[in-house]
Design an enzyme around this catalytic site. Structure first.
Site, PDB file in Angstrom:
ATOM      1  CG  ASN A 133      -1.420   5.703 -20.964  1.00 45.29           C
ATOM      2  OD1 ASN A 133      -0.963   5.737 -19.825  1.00 45.29           O
ATOM      3  ND2 ASN A 133      -2.551   6.295 -21.303  1.00 45.29           N
ATOM      4  CB  VAL A 387      -3.985  13.410 -19.124  1.00 49.64           C
ATOM      5  CG1 VAL A 387      -4.797  14.124 -18.067  1.00 49.64           C
ATOM      6  CG2 VAL A 387      -4.749  12.199 -19.644  1.00 49.64           C
ATOM      7  CG  PHE A 388      -0.826  15.818 -23.112  1.00 44.93           C
ATOM      8  CD1 PHE A 388      -1.859  16.451 -23.794  1.00 44.93           C
ATOM      9  CD2 PHE A 388      -0.139  16.544 -22.158  1.00 44.93           C
ATOM     10  CE1 PHE A 388      -2.193  17.769 -23.523  1.00 44.93           C
ATOM     11  CE2 PHE A 388      -0.456  17.858 -21.881  1.00 44.93           C
ATOM     12  CZ  PHE A 388      -1.489  18.471 -22.564  1.00 44.93           C
ATOM     13  CB  CYS A 389      -1.269   9.020 -23.874  1.00 42.97           C
ATOM     14  SG  CYS A 389      -2.497   8.919 -25.172  1.00 42.97           S
ATOM     15  CB  VAL A 390       1.319  11.471 -19.428  1.00 42.90           C
ATOM     16  CG1 VAL A 390       2.458  11.102 -18.478  1.00 42.90           C
ATOM     17  CG2 VAL A 390       1.892  11.668 -20.833  1.00 42.90           C
TER      18      VAL A 390
END
Lengths: 445, 142
Positions: A133, A387-390
């Site tokens: 992000n 979601v690991f900032c994705v």
């Protein structure tokens, strides 16, 4: 260098947090893509600032403590010692320490380019299809404001960079900036940055590399790459929190080149950035001062030098090789056990050697959430879920709303184990065995 | 995970989670996300409970969730215990009924059960407010 045959045991004692116990067991820290542990030399450097010379450095104050801060951060080596800025420049093989701009973190560094680069109407910024992000939202915000257009280059079927598709997009002539994750925080895959930059320059575009997951794990040479901008955070490489770096090529920062088409202006101005000011006007200092507004995080800046010295002594090539060994071992173990079951999948290229120190996997089974918590609870194994900032990638892949499945058949969760040089094969083995126990309890196997 | 919960969960898997599902035009619906209420705590966790109520009796109760097994065991038991009960009887269901049904009362299960009972109470309160014509009923924040 401590020894040529790499052993993580030679370094584990440097980390006080690895000596802790909970329920009689030590930590197994596999969340290094989020943040890394801190070794004693870095802790000492941070403490030294607060203990011995907690004053204003740079060009603000001129006294005993200020001198000590300035020497540790700004000394350029001409008088003998090198300060953190020069040490980082050397670490990246930058031409000058003036190309090293301190920021709060990678996100701040990317925003500094988004807000400071002189975009023109009609410009396009080109990303990959799986950006953090931090390298998506700043561009979407500018797109929403009508200042530029955002486009993506999807990975190919082998989960690798599609250089032909990339060149096709460049040929359109609208791409002004290519901004891509050098190494993905989701898959660990490293894009072919040198070729990407060469092509971008051929078509008149500049390149910003989000190197948050690269600089800590492999040698990066900005001159060799011919990178225009490169961003990373110290906390992902055993360094202090709250300090990032934006490398920017000198020609993009040079005040005298203000008439050139491509130029970075400071995104934030104020104290420390000013050459002179009246009630009506001001003139800004050149780089790096003009880009570093306000009192900085001196403790972190001092410790940044200790950080790159520490990693330099270990050797980035040895770190990369060790991570490959760990990823190869863990990938093999996981695929041997679950690879054929249809509900377990590793993200990114099949070859673990192409996934750096990251191993992300999907568990597509009923009630697959909470596995990270159970790993922690059972054996102090710390990994990441979510979601690991994705978000954008997973929403595109599974459909928006996938996180709220309407039946147990739709349940899935994603997990990420990520390594650093202090991790061991024994830790990977403990991870697999504990995961096996959880999968057994949940009747997945 | 506690062995009793594992055993119960295995039965649920075989039965394909008998109480799972959505009730269209439910009399009342409540939802908890993440750390809230059911203390699921991890990304993507949520719990939705649907009640179909006729003549002050819960004629059907179902759920949709994304959570770990302990919470799922808890909500299945909640559905079994509450279905067919009057609202007052449902409100009187205590934690112990869950633990007897499942065969253990470990701390993790207690957290989930308390959250689920709280959700049931919220659902009944919301339903009663709606039935009494209270205009604030649809806007309860929790």
């Amino acid at each position: 260098m401590k020894d040529s045959a790499f052993s993580p045991d030679a370094y584990r004692n440097d980390f006080p947090s690895l000596r802790r116990k909970r329920d009689g067991k030590g930590p197994i820290y596999l969340d290094n893509a989020c943040t890394t542990l801190t070794p004693q030399p870095v802790i000492d450097a941070m403490t030294e600032y607060y203990t011995d010379f907690p004053g204003c450095g740079g060009r603000r104050s001129h006294h005993w403590f200020a001198g000590e801060v300035t020497r540790r951060v700004e000394a350029d080596g001409t008088m003998g010692g090198k300060g953190s800025r020069r040490l980082i420049a050397d670490f990246l093989n930058a031409r000058s320490e003036k190309e090293i701009l301190f920021t709060l973190n990678t996100t701040h560094a990317i925003n500094a380019v988004a807000l400071g680069f002189n975009f023109r109407p009609g410009d396009t910024v080109l990303l990959t299809d799986r950006e953090h992000n931090s390298n998506l939202i700043p561009w979407l915000r500018l797109q929403n404001a009508g200042r530029l257009r955002v486009d993506h280059v999807p990975m190919n079927a082998a989960e690798e960079f599609d250089i032909d598709l990339y060149e096709q997009k460049l040929k359109g002539g609208k791409v002004r900036l290519v901004s891509m994750a050098y190494t993905s925080n989701m898959t660990g895959y490293t894009i072919p940055a040198a070729e990407i930059i060469r092509l971008a320059h051929q078509y008149g575009a500049r390149v910003l590399l989000d190197a948050a997951q690269t600089v800590p794990h492999q040698a990066v040479d900005v001159q060799d790459l011919d990178a225009d901008f490169l961003a990373f955070s110290l906390h992902k490489m055993c360094g202090p929190r709250g300090l990032g770096v934006l490398y920017a090529k000198a020609e993009l920062l040079d005040k005298a080149a203000s008439g050139s088409a491509d130029r970075l202006e400071p995104a934030i101005v104020g104290g420390g950035t000013v050459e002179d000011a009246t009630y009506d006007a001001y003139s800004l200092l050149g780089a790096p001062d003009g880009f570093e507004a306000g009192i900085p995080n001196y403790s972190a800046e001092v410790a940044a030098g200790a950080t790159v010295r520490y990693l330099g002594e270990i050797g980035l090539d040895r770190i990369a090789a060790h991570e490959r060994r760990l990823n190869d071992f863990l990938t093999g173990e996981l695929l041997d056990r679950y690879g054929d079951l249809g509900w377990f999948r590793i993200f990114g290229p099949a070859d673990p050697a192409k996934r750096s120190g990251v191993l992300s996997f999907e568990v597509h089974r009923p009630n697959s959430t909470g596995i990270a918590t159970e790993l922690d609870r059972k054996n102090n194994i710390m990994i990441r879920d979510g979601v690991f900032c994705v978000h954008s990638y997973f929403n595109a892949r599974y459909g928006q709303g996938w996180i709220r499945p309407r039946s147990h058949k739709e349940h899935r969760m994603i997990y990420r184990a990520s390594f650093y040089f202090y991790n061991t094969i024994e830790e990977c083995r403990a991870f697999v065995e504990t995961l096996d126990e959880i999968f057994t309890e949940r009747c997945y196997i | 995970m506690n062995k009793a919960i594992i055993q119960y969960y295995r039965r649920l898997l075989k039965a394909d989670f008998g109480n799972s599902g959505e009730i269209e035009n439910a009399s009342v619906f409540v939802e908890a996300i993440g750390e809230k209420m059911v203390h699921c705590g991890n990304s993507g966790n949520y719990m939705q409970i649907y009640l179909d109520i006729e003549d002050d009796t819960i004629v059907d109760i179902r759920y949709l969730c994304s959570c770990e097994p302990t919470a799922n065991v808890g909500v299945e038991v909640l559905c079994d215990l509450a279905r067919g009960k009057t609202l007052d009887e449902a409100l009187a269901i205590g934690e112990d009924r869950f633990y007897r049904e499942i065969g253990c009362d470990d701390d993790e299960l207690k957290l989930k059960v308390r959250g689920l009972i709280e959700m049931l109470h919220e659902a009944v309160a919301r339903y009663r407010n709606k039935e009494s014509g209270n205009p604030a009923a649809e806007n309860i924040q929790w």
